[in-house]
Design an enzyme around this catalytic site. Sequence first.
Site, short mmCIF file in Angstrom:
data_model
loop_
_atom_site.label_atom_id
_atom_site.label_comp_id
_atom_site.label_asym_id
_atom_site.label_seq_id
_atom_site.Cartn_x
_atom_site.Cartn_y
_atom_site.Cartn_z
N GLU A 6 -19.85 2.53 -14.72
CA GLU A 6 -18.58 1.84 -14.54
C GLU A 6 -17.67 2.05 -15.75
O GLU A 6 -18.11 2.45 -16.83
CB GLU A 6 -18.80 0.34 -14.35
CG GLU A 6 -19.46 0.02 -13.04
CD GLU A 6 -19.66 -1.47 -12.83
OE1 GLU A 6 -20.03 -1.82 -11.71
OE2 GLU A 6 -19.48 -2.29 -13.76
N CYS B 268 -19.98 7.25 -9.30
CA CYS B 268 -21.05 6.79 -8.41
C CYS B 268 -22.36 7.50 -8.73
O CYS B 268 -22.36 8.63 -9.26
CB CYS B 268 -20.68 7.07 -6.96
SG CYS B 268 -19.23 6.16 -6.38
N GLU C 233 -24.52 8.84 -6.66
CA GLU C 233 -24.67 10.07 -5.88
C GLU C 233 -23.93 11.23 -6.55
O GLU C 233 -24.44 12.35 -6.63
CB GLU C 233 -24.16 9.87 -4.45
CG GLU C 233 -24.87 8.79 -3.68
CD GLU C 233 -24.28 7.39 -3.85
OE1 GLU C 233 -24.55 6.55 -2.99
OE2 GLU C 233 -23.55 7.14 -4.84
N CYS D 291 -18.48 9.81 -1.73
CA CYS D 291 -19.81 10.38 -1.96
C CYS D 291 -20.38 10.97 -0.68
O CYS D 291 -21.13 11.95 -0.73
CB CYS D 291 -20.74 9.33 -2.55
SG CYS D 291 -20.39 9.04 -4.30
#
Length: 131
Positions: free
Chosen positions: A41, A50, A52, A86
Site C-alpha cells: 500500500e 496488488c 497478483e 489484476c
Amino acid sequence: MSLLDAAREVRDAAYAPYSRFKVGAAVRGTSGRIYRGCNVENVAYPEGTCAEAGAIAAMVAAGETELTEVAVIAASPSPVPPCGGCRQKLAEFGRGDTPVTLATTDGATLHTTIGELLPGRFDAGHMDGAE
C-alpha cells in the site's frame, strides 16, 4: 511447497498499514518455478500494488512470460477474487483454462479459472488491424 503455501507465506510480508488487509499471491511459470507477490500500500491509495501484480512482475523479471497456475489468499470471510485490473494482468500471462485457487486464511477455498474470472477478456487479437 505448494502454490497456496507460497501465497500464504508471502502474505505475511504484505505492507498494508492503512487497510490492514494483507494479500498474498503466487503464480507458477511454465518452468514450474513459483513466483510470489504481496500487496504494497501507499498513503496515496491508488498508488499501491496488488499481490497478483507483484507475483507477475517477479515472474517476468525472472524471464518467464506465461503462468500455468495462480493462488491468492487473504484473511476474509470468503475467498477474495483479484480486482479487475489484476484479472486483466492474469489474462495477459495465462490462458482461459489456467487454474486459479482463491483462499482464506481460515482454509476456505474456491477453485476457478482465469477465463471464469474474466469472460470476454481483451487480448492482442482485438488489436489486429490497428493503425
